[in-house]
Design an enzyme around this catalytic site. Structure first.
Site, mmCIF file in Angstrom:
data_model
loop_
_atom_site.group_PDB
_atom_site.id
_atom_site.type_symbol
_atom_site.label_atom_id
_atom_site.label_comp_id
_atom_site.label_asym_id
_atom_site.label_seq_id
_atom_site.Cartn_x
_atom_site.Cartn_y
_atom_site.Cartn_z
ATOM 1 N N GLU A 81 0.844 -1.201 0.000
ATOM 2 C CA GLU A 81 0.000 0.000 0.000
ATOM 3 C C GLU A 81 0.872 1.242 0.000
ATOM 4 O O GLU A 81 1.619 1.494 0.951
ATOM 5 C CB GLU A 81 -0.935 0.018 1.209
ATOM 6 C CG GLU A 81 -1.811 1.266 1.253
ATOM 7 C CD GLU A 81 -2.687 1.344 2.482
ATOM 8 O OE1 GLU A 81 -3.283 2.410 2.722
ATOM 9 O OE2 GLU A 81 -2.770 0.342 3.208
ATOM 10 N N LYS A 125 -7.962 -15.326 16.244
ATOM 11 C CA LYS A 125 -8.189 -14.927 14.848
ATOM 12 C C LYS A 125 -9.634 -14.522 14.567
ATOM 13 O O LYS A 125 -10.128 -14.702 13.447
ATOM 14 C CB LYS A 125 -7.761 -16.048 13.892
ATOM 15 C CG LYS A 125 -6.284 -16.431 14.003
ATOM 16 C CD LYS A 125 -5.946 -17.558 13.038
ATOM 17 C CE LYS A 125 -4.453 -17.871 13.083
ATOM 18 N NZ LYS A 125 -4.050 -18.522 14.335
ATOM 19 N N HIS A 141 -2.683 10.094 -1.577
ATOM 20 C CA HIS A 141 -2.857 8.763 -2.170
ATOM 21 C C HIS A 141 -2.808 8.832 -3.688
ATOM 22 O O HIS A 141 -2.308 7.901 -4.336
ATOM 23 C CB HIS A 141 -4.172 8.141 -1.697
ATOM 24 C CG HIS A 141 -4.036 7.373 -0.413
ATOM 25 N ND1 HIS A 141 -3.897 6.017 -0.371
ATOM 26 C CD2 HIS A 141 -3.976 7.794 0.882
ATOM 27 C CE1 HIS A 141 -3.789 5.607 0.878
ATOM 28 N NE2 HIS A 141 -3.828 6.679 1.663
ATOM 29 N N ASP A 182 2.065 -14.306 12.736
ATOM 30 C CA ASP A 182 0.908 -14.911 12.065
ATOM 31 C C ASP A 182 0.019 -13.785 11.557
ATOM 32 O O ASP A 182 -0.592 -13.065 12.349
ATOM 33 C CB ASP A 182 0.138 -15.790 13.050
ATOM 34 C CG ASP A 182 -0.958 -16.604 12.375
ATOM 35 O OD1 ASP A 182 -1.361 -16.229 11.249
ATOM 36 O OD2 ASP A 182 -1.413 -17.597 12.961
#
Length: 586
Positions: free
Chosen positions: A264, A396, A570, A472
């Site tokens: 990004e 998660k 951006h 993770d």
């Protein structure tokens, strides 16, 4: 040459000589054997001592388990236990003697009183005293090697293993076998013994099966042995993610260059600007509130009453020490901290929390939980373990239990940004930031029904740091729980900004942290591997770095929004000027 010691007069004739392989150590005659312990056939003697050994071990283990359950010190020994220990020692001595006699004789130089050597003709000759005999030297002591031979072997050991060349015909045959299903793709590593070759063959077979090209996915330049059995199965290549550096981040008096793996645009640049604002304002302060990984199995009973009885037993402080002993034996670093239970009808959810050293700790806490469940089975035989994880952990997934109770590392990080820094570096004002934070991060998130999402983009920074350091990535879900607070201080001139993150789940050992690239990023931060001085300190420092980076990212993004610069930046940094259609693989 055949050599045999001349028999002494008035002695019984020598025994028949058994053939020995070249280089075997010579054994003297009439050595006692462990099987002579009882006047019984060998198989009966072995059977007796094996039975004694396993029976005594079962008895002692059963007794030790009862002592642990009843909080009796293990060193308090009864008469029956003392007798069992004596029997155990005797059986161990016998078994070691029976199985270890050849090994012992192989390292003890045999007595020179009797030697047996045969030549290829199996003829027994006598040495005549009147004939000169050439010195045998090392021939009589085959376990001593000449110096030249030793040096030769040492040189051979230093040589790298030979590289086996495989022809394209061999690989083509294996590819066809994978395509036709004769060889399963997942078994290539074990069958070939070459991880890289297996990946190349699997890759080619996949392209033929699907008819799609993988030419843009790199294969070379990666150590496939490093991921075998621990990080990824059935690899066909690896993904390239650029790594940028934000910082220096001045945190708790130390400077950190923060690696961020992301695709990004603007993310690293924005975080870097936040780091600059923090740095010139005197740095940030980060505090660790809690440190404990959780696992919550679900068990079922025949009635809610029995489930409630187990809940009372587990939450009784008098039973905690016993449960902790059972739990802690699974690891050197795993230490049980607390047990919390929740009931849903006949089902009981048991949330274990433990410290895990420098590891993230999911496997560690799971092993400890299994030990406790096995222990509870004797007192609660009607308990059915439905699953080692009952989602009350919660892993998660966004969950209120993690937001309230915490999971992994719970951290709060703060900084005071000077008024001139807000204006010159962040290009906005203190009042604008405070108002935007209230409307966006607090009120807006509440309107959306957010759970742990009272922030601008904490998950952006968490994901980037996680990918760079081998964490993770799926645990970004709960690790990004964050509430960002901003308020004016010092008469409204300066800005106090803070992030509170109750469930940052990180480790510096295990999993992807041992891969070369991720290990290098951890080394850059000074938290590579396990801490030798204070177990767990490296992972705790990493958690504070994550929180400090989130603080920098929140500060910069909120400033860009307040100043109306988000879209402009951006469009400038997150748009490619290249024609990507020409680079697309067919």
């Amino acid at each position: 040459m055949d050599v045999r010691r001349r028999p002494i007069k008035h002695q019984s004739p020598p025994r028949s000589v058994k053939s020995q392989s070249t280089g075997e150590l010579l054994k003297p005659h009439n050595q006692p054997k462990a099987s002579d312990a009882l006047p019984l056939p060998l198989y009966l003697t072995n059977g007796v001592f094996f039975t004694i050994f396993f029976s005594v071990m079962y008895f002692l283990l059963h007794r030790w388990r009862e002592k642990i359950r009843n909080s009796v010190p293990l060193h308090v020994v009864t008469l029956s236990e003392l007798a069992a220990l004596v029997s155990l020692i005797a059986s161990v001595i016998y078994l070691l003697g029976f199985f270890g006699i050849d090994f012992v004789q192989s390292i003890i130089r045999p007595s020179p009183d009797s030697w047996d050597i045969e030549d290829d003709n199996s003829e027994q000759l006598m040495i005549n005293d009147d004939k000169p005999v050439k010195p045998c030297g090392q021939a009589l002591v085959p376990h001593i090697m000449p110096t030249a031979e030793v040096e030769k072997i040492a040189v051979e050991k230093k040589k790298p293993p030979p590289t086996i060349e495989h022809t394209s015909e061999e690989d083509e045959e294996i590819v066809n076998m994978v395509v036709t299903g004769k060889v399963p793709s997942y078994a290539l590593e074990s069958k070939l013994g070459d991880s890289k070759r297996a990946a190349a063959i699997r890759r080619e077979a996949l392209q033929r099966i699907t008819g799609k090209s993988l030419s843009g996915l790199p294969l070379e330049g990666f150590d496939y042995d490093s991921i075998l059995g621990q990080c990824c199965e059935m690899p066909v290549g690896y993904i390239q993610i650029p790594v940028g550096i934000a910082g220096p981040l001045l945190l708790n008096g130390a400077e950190f260059s923060v690696p961020m793996a992301t695709t990004e645009g603007c993310l690293v640049a924005s975080t870097n600007r936040g780091c600059k604002a923090i740095y010139v304002s005197g740095g940030a302060t980060c505090m660790l509130l809690r440190d404990g990984m959780t696992r919550a199995p679900v068990v079922r009973f025949g009635s809610a009453k029995r489930a409630a009885e187990l809940k009372q037993f587990l939450e009784d402080p008098l039973n905690f020490d016993t449960l902790a002993v059972i739990f802690n034996k699974s690891s050197r670093f795993g230490r049980l901290q607390s047990i919390r239970c929740a009931i849903a009808g006949k089902n009981l959810y048991i949330r274990f929390c433990c410290s895990t050293g420098d590891a993230m700790g999911m496997n560690m806490v799971s092993k400890g939980v299994q030990n406790v469940l096995d222990f509870l089975q004797s007192d609660f035989p009607d308990m059915d373990v439905m699953g080692i994880s009952g989602n009350y952990c919660s892993d998660k997934k966004p969950a209120a239990v993690n937001w309230i109770e915490g999971r992994g590392k719970s951290v709060v990080c703060e900084a005071v940004i000077k008024e001139d820094v807000v204006q010159k570096v962040l290009k906005t004002s203190v009042a604008a930031l405070v108002e935007l934070n209230m409307l966006k991060n607090l009120t807006g998130s509440a309107m959306a029904g957010a759970l742990g999402g009272f922030n601008a983009h904490a998950s952006n920074i968490v994901s980037a740091v996680y990918l760079a350091t081998g964490q993770d990535p799926a645990q970004n879900v709960e690790s990004s729980h964050c509430i960002t607070m901003m308020e004016p201080v010092n008469g409204g001139k300066d800005l106090h900004v803070s992030v509170t993150m109750p469930s940052i789940e990180v480790g510096t050992v295990g999993g992807g942290t041992q891969l070369a690239s991720q290990s290098a990023c951890l080394n850059l931060l000074g938290v590579k591997g396990a801490s030798k001085d204070e177990p767990g300190s490296n992972s705790r420092v990493l958690a504070t770095i994550v929180a400090g980076s989130v603080l920098a990212g929140e500060l910069s993004l909120m400033s860009a929004i307040a100043a109306g610069q988000l879209v402009k930046s951006h469009m400038k940094y997150n748009r490619s000027t290249r024609d990507m259609s020409k680079l697309t693989s067919t």
